[in-house]
Design an enzyme around this catalytic site. Structure first.
Site, PDB file in Angstrom:
ATOM      1  NE  ARG A  95      40.860  35.443  43.796  1.00 30.65           N
ATOM      2  CZ  ARG A  95      41.127  34.883  44.971  1.00 30.65           C
ATOM      3  NH1 ARG A  95      41.959  35.465  45.817  1.00 30.65           N
ATOM      4  NH2 ARG A  95      40.595  33.737  45.298  1.00 30.65           N
ATOM      5  CG  HIS A 140      36.918  33.285  48.710  1.00 28.98           C
ATOM      6  ND1 HIS A 140      37.916  33.947  48.013  1.00 28.98           N
ATOM      7  CD2 HIS A 140      37.274  33.365  50.008  1.00 28.98           C
ATOM      8  CE1 HIS A 140      38.823  34.412  48.870  1.00 28.98           C
ATOM      9  NE2 HIS A 140      38.455  34.064  50.091  1.00 28.98           N
ATOM     10  CD  GLU A 185      44.206  31.308  50.951  1.00 25.56           C
ATOM     11  OE1 GLU A 185      43.909  30.892  52.074  1.00 25.56           O
ATOM     12  OE2 GLU A 185      44.862  32.345  50.754  1.00 25.56           O
ATOM     13  CG  ASN A 325      45.581  33.558  47.438  1.00 29.82           C
ATOM     14  OD1 ASN A 325      45.643  34.045  46.316  1.00 29.82           O
ATOM     15  ND2 ASN A 325      44.436  33.311  48.054  1.00 29.82           N
ATOM     16  CE1 TYR A 327      46.969  36.092  52.031  1.00 29.76           C
ATOM     17  CE2 TYR A 327      47.250  38.355  52.778  1.00 29.76           C
ATOM     18  CZ  TYR A 327      46.509  37.397  52.118  1.00 29.76           C
ATOM     19  OH  TYR A 327      45.310  37.741  51.543  1.00 29.76           O
ATOM     20  CD  GLU A 397      43.392  36.045  49.115  1.00 28.73           C
ATOM     21  OE1 GLU A 397      43.837  36.053  50.286  1.00 28.73           O
ATOM     22  OE2 GLU A 397      42.389  35.428  48.775  1.00 28.73           O
TER      23      GLU A 397
HETATM   24  C1  NOJ Z   1      43.073  34.238  52.482  1.00 32.44           C
HETATM   25  C2  NOJ Z   1      41.640  34.265  52.040  1.00 32.44           C
HETATM   26  O1  NOJ Z   1      41.479  33.869  50.718  1.00 32.44           O
HETATM   27  C3  NOJ Z   1      40.920  35.549  52.355  1.00 32.44           C
HETATM   28  O2  NOJ Z   1      39.554  35.270  52.368  1.00 32.44           O
HETATM   29  C4  NOJ Z   1      41.413  36.113  53.667  1.00 32.44           C
HETATM   30  O3  NOJ Z   1      40.662  37.198  54.088  1.00 32.44           O
HETATM   31  C5  NOJ Z   1      42.866  36.510  53.493  1.00 32.44           C
HETATM   32  N1  NOJ Z   1      43.639  35.359  53.102  1.00 32.44           N
HETATM   33  C6  NOJ Z   1      43.489  37.134  54.721  1.00 32.44           C
HETATM   34  O4  NOJ Z   1      43.429  36.249  55.777  1.00 32.44           O
END
Ligand code: NOJ
Length: 497
Positions: A95, A140, A185, A325, A327, A397
């Protein structure tokens, strides 16, 4: 000797926590990057200026060590080496994003920079030659500066400029791309870029910034989707969607107030962008809360722009799959009612929630936004499954940030293993339809306002060397093996069972 036995036991315990379901053969395992974070060559071969070029050059004090993406990982020049590393890693997909300003230096369709087109065609051909499926993001975060000067994503006209750019990309790259992402995002852009002012373009419009920005983003996405659907799909046979991001919001207690607060926060974070596309219109709780507060604050109408009936129908259903995405996880609790703390309009008060993390969750001191909570990730997958009518989901992500960039990165291995394990459990035990997973990131890169301090790569990049030398971390070697073996533990269940 005792220590060795203890260590061996520990390893068994750790690995026994991982799922022993096999990773399906057709499950896509890949890595991700984005143009501004890796390409460099910010003003070469006719590229125009993006909002991040402008932001990093104009406000060096807002970025750790005054870093910029001027050279970054130099992938503009090193793309062949990058493709070779992807091949070595064995990924199913890669990606990456296209730089709008490299293709359209002014942001508008009247002048196309052929050198930019050629760069991406070479990269795409390189991936095709090596059997790596591209997952291409059109936008992006690197808005062309001339469009930023028209108000950027607070100006709904940007949706038309984006649609024209998208059509050009489908025309010029569509023979080599089957998987498109319109926008990455929007939540991060709209909250951090237009409300909190902590990412480019640095606007701090707490009252309306996020909502104007969300409106333009979903409209832009829908326009690009319809263009693809009507003009290109029959010929190119690809698929397209938007990437939304969310942490998991776990209620901080069993109280109905906290449960409702957590649900509300999900709608403010992910629903604001996903609901119009997957269900139709903004989430009702967001309409109600922002509408009521706006009136109490003295606005003649809601700070959240109202969609017309035609717009609702036009945007609803503009997806072929769900790209997510994620985390981390937060505990969410009820903080204020809709009628409390009325003053100037504020997105930060609209949802009425408070957030905290659990100090026992693994995290790196100095990095506040990633905690290793795989069970939260599994709950998030279930939430998406249930809220958006059981879509096919790909994780576009997920990854672990550290401050050292060490080659021995066991924490990253543990994090990625735990999250893939959560996916396998969600697929096999909860019936969630996940078809792929993407590590952020392929290599250490420009982590926005954290510059090069936060490292998320499977490959280390030596930013002190003009060669930007790439070196595989332990996590790269581990991921390579997982991609090959399709199993997180010593022995997986028989795939045919
Ligand atoms: C979200 C973003 O899409 C990406 O550009 C960023 O580096 C990562 N998360 C980590 O923060």
């Amino acid at each position: 000797m005792l220590l060795t036995v203890a260590l061996a036991n520990l390893l068994v315990i750790c690995s026994s926590e991982l799922s022993d379901y096999p990773i399906p053969k057709d499950f896509m395992l890949g890595v991700a990057t984005a143009a501004y974070q890796i390409e460099g060559a910010w003003n070469e071969d006719g590229k125009g200026e993006s909002v991040w070029d402008w932001y990093s050059h104009t406000f060096p004090e807002r970025i750790d060590n005054a870093a910029t993406g001027d050279v970054a990982c130099d992938s503009y020049h090193k793309w062949e080496e990058d493709v070779a590393l992807l091949k070595e890693l064995g990924v199913d997909h890669y990606r990456f994003s296209l730089s709008w300003s490299r293709i359209l230096p002014e942001g508008t369709i009247n002048y196309v920079n052929e050198a930019g087109i050629e760069y991406y065609r070479k990269l795409l051909q390189g991936l095709a030659d090596n059997n790596i499926t591209p997952l291409v993001t059109l936008f992006h975060w690197d808005t062309p500066r001339p469009l930023h000067e028209l108000g950027g994503w607070t100006n709904p006209l940007i949706a038309d400029y984006f649609a024209e750019y998208a059509r050009l990309c489908f025309e010029r790259f569509g023979d080599l791309v089957q998987n498109w992402i319109t926008i990455n995002e929007p939540q991060t852009t709209c909250v951090q870029g237009y409300t909190e002012g902590i990412k480019a373009p640095g606007y701090s419009d707490e009252a309306e910034g996020v909502y104007l920005c969300a409106y333009t983003h979903v409209l832009a996405h829908a326009k690009a989707y319809h263009i693809y659907d009507e003009e290109f799909r029959a010929m190119q046979k690809g698929r397209i969607t938007i990437v939304v991001d969310s942490m998991w919001c776990e209620p901080a207690s069993d109280s109905s107030e906290d449960k409702e607060a957590a649900e509300t926060e999900m709608e403010f974070i992910i629903g604001l962008y996903a609901n119009p596309i997957y269900n139709g219109n903004w989430p009702q709780v967001v309409i109600d809360r922002v509408g009521n507060r706006s009136l109490l604050e003295g606005y003649p109408r809601s700070r959240l722009p109202e969609f017309t009936k035609d717009e609702i129908d036009y945007i609803n259903g503009t997806f072929d799959f769900f790209a997510l995405n994620s985390y981390s996880t937060n505990y969410i609790y009820h903080q204020i009612d809709v009628t409390e703390s009325i003053g100037n309009g504020s997105y930060l008060l609209d949802s009425g929630i408070g957030a905290k993390v659990n100090s026992t969750w693994k995290s790196i001191e100095g990095i506040g936004w990633v905690n290793d909570v795989p069970w939260g990730f599994r709950k998030l997958l279930n939430w998406v499954h249930n809220h958006y009518n059981k879509p096919d989901i790909i994780i576009t992500e997920n990854g672990w940030a550290d401050l050292t960039g060490d080659l021995q990165d066991q924490d990253r291995i543990d994090y990625v293993a735990g999250h893939i394990s959560a996916i396998l459990d969600a697929i096999n035990e909860d019936g969630v339809r996940v078809f792929g997973y993407t590590v952020w990131s392929f290599m250490d890169n420009f982590e926005w306002t954290n510059g090069y301090n936060e490292k998320l790569g499977l490959y280390q990049v030596d930013f002190d060397s003009p060669d930007r030398t790439r070196t595989a971390k332990d996590s790269a070697k581990w991921y390579q093996k997982i991609i090959k073996d399709r199993c997180l533990v010593d022995k997986c269940q028989d795939a045919s069972l």
